[in-house]
Write a protein that holds these residues in place. Structure first.
Motif, mmCIF file in Angstrom:
data_model
loop_
_atom_site.group_PDB
_atom_site.id
_atom_site.type_symbol
_atom_site.label_atom_id
_atom_site.label_comp_id
_atom_site.label_asym_id
_atom_site.label_seq_id
_atom_site.Cartn_x
_atom_site.Cartn_y
_atom_site.Cartn_z
ATOM 1 N N GLN A 1 23.191 -33.005 10.613
ATOM 2 C CA GLN A 1 23.622 -34.494 10.233
ATOM 3 C C GLN A 1 24.761 -34.480 9.080
ATOM 4 O O GLN A 1 25.804 -34.908 8.737
ATOM 5 C CB GLN A 1 22.710 -35.379 10.081
ATOM 6 N N LEU B 1 6.554 -29.274 13.256
ATOM 7 C CA LEU B 1 7.705 -30.396 13.268
ATOM 8 C C LEU B 1 8.635 -30.372 12.064
ATOM 9 O O LEU B 1 10.055 -30.465 12.320
ATOM 10 C CB LEU B 1 7.456 -31.995 13.549
ATOM 11 N N ALA C 1 17.686 -30.998 11.631
ATOM 12 C CA ALA C 1 18.438 -32.193 12.203
ATOM 13 C C ALA C 1 19.059 -32.960 11.018
ATOM 14 O O ALA C 1 20.289 -33.302 11.143
ATOM 15 C CB ALA C 1 17.313 -33.012 12.597
ATOM 16 N N ILE C 2 18.502 -32.758 9.625
ATOM 17 C CA ILE C 2 18.899 -33.260 8.506
ATOM 18 C C ILE C 2 20.246 -32.490 8.083
ATOM 19 O O ILE C 2 21.287 -33.040 7.888
ATOM 20 C CB ILE C 2 17.731 -33.424 7.525
ATOM 21 N N SER D 1 19.298 -29.761 -4.678
ATOM 22 C CA SER D 1 18.253 -30.550 -4.894
ATOM 23 C C SER D 1 17.535 -31.342 -3.802
ATOM 24 O O SER D 1 16.184 -31.582 -3.752
ATOM 25 C CB SER D 1 18.778 -31.693 -6.115
ATOM 26 N N ASP D 2 18.244 -31.962 -3.064
ATOM 27 C CA ASP D 2 17.840 -32.652 -1.790
ATOM 28 C C ASP D 2 17.204 -31.806 -0.887
ATOM 29 O O ASP D 2 16.195 -32.178 -0.325
ATOM 30 C CB ASP D 2 19.068 -33.506 -1.363
ATOM 31 N N GLY E 1 8.789 -32.455 -0.098
ATOM 32 C CA GLY E 1 8.506 -33.598 -0.077
ATOM 33 C C GLY E 1 7.555 -33.909 1.341
ATOM 34 O O GLY E 1 6.401 -34.228 1.177
ATOM 35 N N LEU E 2 8.287 -33.595 2.385
ATOM 36 C CA LEU E 2 7.606 -33.742 3.849
ATOM 37 C C LEU E 2 6.511 -32.773 3.937
ATOM 38 O O LEU E 2 5.618 -33.183 4.595
ATOM 39 C CB LEU E 2 8.825 -33.321 4.637
ATOM 40 N N ILE F 1 15.762 -28.986 -1.270
ATOM 41 C CA ILE F 1 14.460 -28.783 -1.584
ATOM 42 C C ILE F 1 13.533 -29.718 -1.689
ATOM 43 O O ILE F 1 12.443 -29.765 -1.262
ATOM 44 C CB ILE F 1 14.401 -28.063 -3.088
ATOM 45 N N MET F 2 13.934 -30.849 -2.201
ATOM 46 C CA MET F 2 12.942 -32.292 -2.445
ATOM 47 C C MET F 2 12.645 -32.222 -1.076
ATOM 48 O O MET F 2 11.367 -32.881 -0.754
ATOM 49 C CB MET F 2 13.670 -33.338 -2.937
ATOM 50 N N ASN F 3 13.390 -32.404 0.114
ATOM 51 C CA ASN F 3 13.102 -32.674 1.434
ATOM 52 C C ASN F 3 12.091 -32.115 2.203
ATOM 53 O O ASN F 3 10.937 -32.407 2.690
ATOM 54 C CB ASN F 3 14.267 -32.864 2.277
ATOM 55 N N ILE G 1 24.721 -30.875 1.972
ATOM 56 C CA ILE G 1 23.715 -31.770 1.353
ATOM 57 C C ILE G 1 23.697 -30.834 -0.039
ATOM 58 O O ILE G 1 23.525 -29.455 -0.216
ATOM 59 C CB ILE G 1 22.407 -31.401 2.189
ATOM 60 N N GLU H 1 12.033 -28.642 12.294
ATOM 61 C CA GLU H 1 13.020 -29.073 12.907
ATOM 62 C C GLU H 1 13.542 -30.224 12.711
ATOM 63 O O GLU H 1 15.010 -30.640 12.680
ATOM 64 C CB GLU H 1 12.240 -29.626 14.463
ATOM 65 N N TRP H 2 12.787 -31.147 11.949
ATOM 66 C CA TRP H 2 13.392 -32.132 11.124
ATOM 67 C C TRP H 2 14.284 -31.910 10.060
ATOM 68 O O TRP H 2 15.430 -32.442 9.922
ATOM 69 C CB TRP H 2 12.118 -33.220 10.568
#
Lengths: 199, 199
Positions: free
Chosen positions: A196, A185, A192-193, A144-145, A152-153, A147-149, A141, A188-189
Motif C-alpha cells: 500500500q 498472519l 499488505a502495508i 521507524s514505522d 508492535g503487532l 520496525i514499529m509495526n 514507509i 501477510e499484514w
DNA sequence: CTATATATTAAACAAACGATTAAAACAAAT
DNA sequence: ATTTGTTTTAATCGTTTGTTTAATATATAG
C-alpha cells in the motif's frame, strides 16, 4: 543433575521474581527464599539489590535485541525473509517468557539512559541495510514505522494479554492458538502495508 | 481559581505519581508532598494506600475504555469512520497522558480480576455490531485480531517510546511528529490489512 | 456565644526492608 | 594436622513505610 552454583540460583530466582513483579515490588527476601539461599548471600555475591537488578535487565535486553541485530544487518537475507524470521523468533521468545516485554519496557521507562549502549549497538548495525532494502523495493514507509509495526503487532498481544482475558475477548486457553495464528498472519499484514505504501 | 478540596488534591497527586512510578514504587509520603497536604489526611479520606490506588485505576480504566464502547456499538457509524475516530481519540488521549497505557497494562497484569466488570461491559456492547460490520463487508479477519491491530498500532509507540529514544531510532523531539504522522497512516494500514483479508 | 462535628497537624508506632556483622562451616593448600 | 581462604549462617542494625493516635484548629449549628 541441576547442580547450580549459589550465584546461578540467585540469578534464576531474581530473574523470575523481577520480571514478574518489577523492581520496587520485589523483596530481596523473596529472591532469597525462591533461590533457597540465605539472605546475606545476595549481598555477598552481588553487593546490592540494584546491582543484581541491573545485571538481570542487561541479560534480558540481550535476549530481546541480540535476536534482532545480527541477521537484520545481513544484506543477503531478503526483506521478506527478515520479516518472517523476526515475527517467528519473537513469537517463540515471548511465548516462553510472557512477562518479558512489559517488564523490560516498564523498567526502561525509568532507567532508560543506563542501557543505551546495548540498544544503540543493535540499531546502528542494521539500520542502513534495512533502509536500502526498503527503498530498493520502492516502499516509501519510514524505517521507524516499519520496525514499529512489525514489533508492535507481534509484541502487543503479550503486553495486552491480561486485558484481553479480563475483558472476555479471549479465554486464557485460547491465547496460545491466537498467537500461533497471528504468527502466520502478521507477515501477510506487513506485506499488505508495504504494498500500500508503494502505490 | 483552582480551589481544589483536600480530597481532590490527593487524587490528582496520586494519579500523577501512581501512573509515573506504579503502585509499589509510590510512597504515601510522596503523594502527600505532591498534594501539599499532611500525610495523615491520606488515610483520613481514603483509609489506605491500596484503596486510593484502586479508585485511581478505576478512573483510568474509565478514561481508556469509556472512550471506546459508546460509539463502537453504534450501528449507524460505518466501519471506516470507527477506525478513524478510534485512532484519533486514542492518539489524543495518550498524547496528553503518555504514561497511562504502560501503567494500566502493568497493574492489570497483577490485579486483572479486580476490574473485570468495567472491561466486560465495554466489550459485550460493541462486539456483535462490529462483528456484523466486518462480515457484511466480506472481511474474514477475526474481531480479536481487528481490535488488537488497531489498538496495538496506536498504543504501542507510547509503550515503546523509551526504547525508541534510548536506541536512537527516534529523538525525543521527533516523537510528537512521529505520532501525528502515524495518526494519518494507521487507518490506511488497517484498510490495507482488511482488503488483504478479503482476497 | 457555646457546643458539636469536621478537618488538620505533629508525633509516634509497628512492621518491613536492604544491608551489615561476626561467628561458624567448609574447602583447599602446605 | 594446621593454616588459610572461601562460603554460609543467624542475628541485628538503621531506615523507610503505611498507618494510627491524640491534640489542635476550623467550621457548623443551636
Amino acid at each position: 543433575m541441576e547442580v547450580l552454583t549459589t550465584e546461578q540460583k540467585i540469578i534464576e530466582a531474581a530473574r523470575k521474581i523481577f520480571t514478574q513483579k518489577g523492581y520496587a515490588a520485589t523483596k530481596t527476601r523473596d529472591i532469597a527464599e525462591e533461590a533457597g539461599i540465605n539472605l546475606a548471600l545476595l549481598n555477598y555475591y552481588f553487593g546490592s539489590k540494584e546491582n543484581l537488578f541491573k545485571q538481570i535487565v542487561n541479560e534480558e535486553l540481550e535476549d530481546l535485541f541480540g535476536l534482532m541485530s545480527p541477521f537484520l544487518s545481513d544484506s543477503n537475507t531478503t526483506l521478506e525473509e527478515k520479516i518472517r524470521i523476526l515475527v517467528k523468533d519473537y513469537t517463540k521468545l515471548l511465548t516462553e517468557n510472557e512477562d518479558l516485554p512489559i517488564f523490560v519496557l516498564n523498567e526502561l521507562k525509568n532507567n532508560g539512559n543506563i542501557f543505551n549502549h546495548i540498544l544503540q549497538q543493535a540499531r546502528t548495525m542494521s539500520q542502513p541495510i534495512l533502509d536500502n532494502q526498503l527503498k530498493n523495493n520502492g516502499y516509501t514507509i519510514s524505517i521507524s514505522d516499519f520496525i514499529m509495526n512489525i514489533v508492535g503487532l507481534t509484541i502487543f498481544p503479550f503486553i495486552a494479554k491480561s486485558l484481553l482475558i479480563a475483558s472476555g475477548i479471549l479465554k486464557e486457553e485460547e491465547f496460545p492458538q491466537f498467537i500461533r495464528n497471528r504468527e502466520k498472519l502478521i507477515p501477510e499484514w506487513i506485506f499488505a502495508i508495504l504494498k500500500q505504501s508503494r502505490q
